[in-house]
Design an enzyme around this catalytic site. Structure first.
Site, PDB file in Angstrom:
ATOM      1  NE  ARG A 167      -6.132 -20.060   4.310  1.00 54.06           N
ATOM      2  CZ  ARG A 167      -5.333 -21.103   4.900  1.00 54.06           C
ATOM      3  NH1 ARG A 167      -4.895 -22.286   4.466  1.00 54.06           N
ATOM      4  NH2 ARG A 167      -4.673 -20.752   5.661  1.00 54.06           N
ATOM      5  NE  ARG A 200       6.842   3.686   0.845  1.00 54.67           N
ATOM      6  CZ  ARG A 200       6.926   4.589   1.667  1.00 54.67           C
ATOM      7  NH1 ARG A 200       7.251   5.198   2.912  1.00 54.67           N
ATOM      8  NH2 ARG A 200       5.544   5.335   1.589  1.00 54.67           N
ATOM      9  CE1 TYR A 208       1.047  -0.383   4.908  1.00 56.49           C
ATOM     10  CE2 TYR A 208       0.004   1.889   4.514  1.00 56.49           C
ATOM     11  CZ  TYR A 208       0.678   1.421   4.765  1.00 56.49           C
ATOM     12  OH  TYR A 208       1.072   0.775   6.682  1.00 56.49           O
ATOM     13  CD  GLU A 268       9.341   1.585  10.902  1.00 52.33           C
ATOM     14  OE1 GLU A 268       9.243   2.600  10.107  1.00 52.33           O
ATOM     15  OE2 GLU A 268       9.843   0.513   9.859  1.00 52.33           O
ATOM     16  CE  LYS A 327       3.528   2.713   3.301  1.00 50.23           C
ATOM     17  NZ  LYS A 327       3.466   3.522   4.691  1.00 50.23           N
TER      18      LYS A 327
END
Ligand code: PDD
Length: 289
Positions: free
Chosen positions: A104, A55, A36, A184, A152
């Site tokens: 799945r 990114r 994301y 972070e 991310k």
């Protein structure tokens, strides 16, 4: 009561949020198999858009996730959503997942399975923001995330848990700690200012997300003749620092006034943090597209 519905984007369509549909077999839902980006919006324009898209492409590449949209197409979708929702200030959230193969299965589906692309807007006061003015309190938590935090991904359960633990401890947000050094924040990069006047933020590696705001704040700091050192620092160093703050697309530069109940400096937002916040916002308004 009538509630206004946002218009969101799902796989090529602009639809009312209540009408948006993603398969229960979507790998984003079943495996957190997705990435994301969050771009802030000021004056109806996108902040640091190119950096966020760079990114995104890197995150997708690291996971062999197809990204069949170029930056111009993604920009057009962002802008159309901003227009349809009359967004002046806030964020645009983008999520790309490996899509649904209709069942799945841990193994990735073959290339014929299209990825899922979802975008939505969030209205928020980013400039005139309480945390940004008064500062936030941080509680530290062990960093129990996976080892590729430079990507991310949407697997955000642990950051959510860390944030809840921080709130239970009377703080606003969490900083995560590993091997004696702060990695972070739950959703931001951590910074401190030493008494010698050097800004310190952890070096890039697999341990942290390469924040887009972090990199622009470095440029802004340089323009203000502030020295930046990229290295990790401990909780004790942060507590003894002159100032502390966090950076992210949704918080810009936000002063930290306490770490684990120890006041930073005089316990009020730091002068340099506030100056960087102002300069970052000014520069962002100028650069926004
Ligand atoms: N979070 N580190 C983590 C773990 C983050 O989740 C974020 C951003 C950052 C700052 O990156 P940037 O400056 O590019 O926003 C650092 C976003 C805002 C979020 O999850 O909402």
């Amino acid at each position: 009561m009538m509630t206004t519905q946002r218009t969101v984007y799902v796989n090529g369509d602009y639809v009312a949020e209540g009408e948006a549909r993603v398969s229960v077999f979507d790998r984003g839902f079943l495996f957190a198999d997705g990435v994301y980006e969050v771009c802030s919006v000021l004056d109806g324009k996108l902040v640091d858009f190119a950096g966020h898209m760079r990114r995104l492409a890197r995150s997708a590449g690291e996971l062999e996730l197809p990204l069949p949209w170029n930056d111009d197409e993604l920009l057009a979708i962002h802008r159309e959503l901003i227009r349809r929702n009359a967004l002046e200030e806030g964020m645009v959230y983008l999520q790309l997942t490996r899509g649904s193969a209709g069942d799945r299965d841990f193994a990735y589906p073959d290339a014929s399975t299209p990825p899922t692309l979802v975008l939505f807007t969030q209205a928020k006061s980013l400039v005139d923001n309480l945390g940004g003015k008064q500062g936030i309190r941080i509680a530290t938590q062990p960093d129990l995330r996976w080892a590729r935090r430079d990507i991310k991904t949407v697997q955000l359960l642990y950051p959510a848990m860390a944030k809840m633990a921080a709130k239970a401890a009377g703080a606003d947000d969490a900083w995560m700690v590993e091997a004696g050094r702060i990695t972070e924040g739950a959703s931001n990069n951590a910074w401190m200012l030493t008494h010698e006047g050097t800004l310190v933020t952890r070096e890039l590696s697999h341990a942290i997300l390469p924040g887009i705001t972090r990199s622009v704040v470095m440029e802004v700091a340089e323009a203000l003749s502030l020295e930046v050192e990229e290295r990790g620092f401990s909780v004790e160093e942060a507590q003894a620092a002159k100032e502390c703050f966090v950076t992210s697309a949704s918080s810009f530069v936000t002063p930290v006034i306490a770490v684990d109940d120890v006041a930073i400096g005089d316990g009020r937002p730091g002068e340099v943090a506030l100056k960087l916040r102002e300069a970052y916002i000014e520069e962002s308004r100028r650069r926004a597209i």
